[in-house]
Design a protein around this motif. Structure first.
Motif, PDB file in Angstrom:
ATOM      1  N   VAL A  99       0.804  -1.245  -0.557  1.00  0.00           N
ATOM      2  CA  VAL A  99       0.033  -0.019  -0.093  1.00  0.00           C
ATOM      3  C   VAL A  99       0.875   1.510   0.397  1.00  0.00           C
ATOM      4  O   VAL A  99       0.300   2.768  -0.618  1.00  0.00           O
ATOM      5  CB  VAL A  99      -0.903  -0.028   1.131  1.00  0.00           C
ATOM      6  N   LEU A 100       1.770   1.090   1.103  1.00  0.00           N
ATOM      7  CA  LEU A 100       2.912   2.335   0.992  1.00  0.00           C
ATOM      8  C   LEU A 100       3.364   2.385  -0.805  1.00  0.00           C
ATOM      9  O   LEU A 100       3.843   3.995  -1.061  1.00  0.00           O
ATOM     10  CB  LEU A 100       3.949   2.194   2.128  1.00  0.00           C
ATOM     11  N   LEU A 101       3.902   1.545  -1.386  1.00  0.00           N
ATOM     12  CA  LEU A 101       4.238   1.558  -2.385  1.00  0.00           C
ATOM     13  C   LEU A 101       3.682   2.325  -3.711  1.00  0.00           C
ATOM     14  O   LEU A 101       3.971   2.937  -4.090  1.00  0.00           O
ATOM     15  CB  LEU A 101       5.154   0.588  -2.953  1.00  0.00           C
ATOM     16  N   ALA A 102       2.577   1.880  -3.347  1.00  0.00           N
ATOM     17  CA  ALA A 102       1.311   1.913  -3.765  1.00  0.00           C
ATOM     18  C   ALA A 102       0.946   3.287  -4.228  1.00  0.00           C
ATOM     19  O   ALA A 102       0.996   4.412  -4.898  1.00  0.00           O
ATOM     20  CB  ALA A 102       0.126   1.078  -4.150  1.00  0.00           C
ATOM     21  N   ALA A 103       0.523   3.508  -2.663  1.00  0.00           N
ATOM     22  CA  ALA A 103       0.794   5.211  -2.731  1.00  0.00           C
ATOM     23  C   ALA A 103       2.092   6.046  -3.153  1.00  0.00           C
ATOM     24  O   ALA A 103       1.849   7.806  -3.962  1.00  0.00           O
ATOM     25  CB  ALA A 103       0.737   5.686  -1.325  1.00  0.00           C
ATOM     26  N   VAL A 104       2.537   5.843  -2.915  1.00  0.00           N
ATOM     27  CA  VAL A 104       4.786   6.629  -3.532  1.00  0.00           C
ATOM     28  C   VAL A 104       4.359   6.745  -4.979  1.00  0.00           C
ATOM     29  O   VAL A 104       4.584   7.666  -5.697  1.00  0.00           O
ATOM     30  CB  VAL A 104       5.937   5.978  -3.139  1.00  0.00           C
ATOM     31  N   GLY A 105       4.472   5.432  -5.276  1.00  0.00           N
ATOM     32  CA  GLY A 105       3.464   5.351  -7.094  1.00  0.00           C
ATOM     33  C   GLY A 105       2.419   6.111  -7.888  1.00  0.00           C
ATOM     34  O   GLY A 105       3.776   7.187  -8.515  1.00  0.00           O
ATOM     35  N   ILE A 106       1.331   6.100  -7.260  1.00  0.00           N
ATOM     36  CA  ILE A 106       0.532   7.227  -7.599  1.00  0.00           C
ATOM     37  C   ILE A 106       1.454   8.645  -7.379  1.00  0.00           C
ATOM     38  O   ILE A 106       1.389   9.547  -8.433  1.00  0.00           O
ATOM     39  CB  ILE A 106      -0.232   6.771  -6.650  1.00  0.00           C
ATOM     40  N   VAL A 107       1.744   9.218  -6.251  1.00  0.00           N
ATOM     41  CA  VAL A 107       1.864  10.474  -5.881  1.00  0.00           C
ATOM     42  C   VAL A 107       2.974  10.914  -6.956  1.00  0.00           C
ATOM     43  O   VAL A 107       2.997  11.897  -7.045  1.00  0.00           O
ATOM     44  CB  VAL A 107       2.935  10.433  -4.190  1.00  0.00           C
ATOM     45  N   THR A 108       4.097  10.219  -7.161  1.00  0.00           N
ATOM     46  CA  THR A 108       5.266  10.607  -8.138  1.00  0.00           C
ATOM     47  C   THR A 108       4.396  10.229  -9.885  1.00  0.00           C
ATOM     48  O   THR A 108       4.961  11.345 -10.168  1.00  0.00           O
ATOM     49  CB  THR A 108       6.064   9.134  -8.453  1.00  0.00           C
ATOM     50  N   LEU A 109       3.414   9.319 -10.150  1.00  0.00           N
ATOM     51  CA  LEU A 109       2.689   9.805 -11.685  1.00  0.00           C
ATOM     52  C   LEU A 109       2.264  10.889 -11.432  1.00  0.00           C
ATOM     53  O   LEU A 109       2.110  11.686 -12.341  1.00  0.00           O
ATOM     54  CB  LEU A 109       2.387   8.273 -11.394  1.00  0.00           C
TER      55      LEU A 109
END
Length: 119
Positions: A92-102
């Motif tokens: 979940v943390l990795l997904a959140a970081v990925g979404i914010v980056t994108l």
């Protein structure tokens, strides 16, 4: 299982204290009078308060070592906060970081596109 904690003594636990071990969460060295708990699975020494903050569990289990041997928790080792938290990343943390980056890249692309386009 009952919590097995050890009150550190300047004399009896001199060898342990001379290693200047640091609690992995509090980030401070153990001192005489501290109440230490040792994870039975990995031997990590920590303050009793840290054990409580961790929910009374470490390494996926709730057992604590039953004694200090020769002033040193057996089998004792101290982990730095970085090593201690070096668990597998949470998806979940990795997904959140990925979404914010994108989203940041997309917003930057839109902003740069407006600047470079015709007025």
């Amino acid at each position: 299982m009952a919590l097995r904690a050890h009150r550190l003594s300047a004399d009896a636990d001199a060898a342990f204290l001379s290693e200047h071990r640091v609690d992995p969460v509090a980030g401070r060295a153990f001192e005489p009078g501290d109440v230490a708990v040792v994870c039975a699975a990995c031997g990590t020494a920590m303050l009793a308060e840290t054990w409580a903050v961790l929910g009374g569990a470490h390494c996926g289990q709730t057992e604590t070592a039953d004694r200090l041997t020769g002033g040193v928790a057996a089998p004792a080792r101290s982990l730095s906060p970085t090593t201690h938290t070096a668990r597998r990343p949470r998806p979940v943390l990795l997904a959140a970081v990925g979404i914010v980056t994108l989203a940041s890249v997309a917003a930057l692309s839109v902003w740069l596109g407006r600047e470079a386009g015709p007025p």
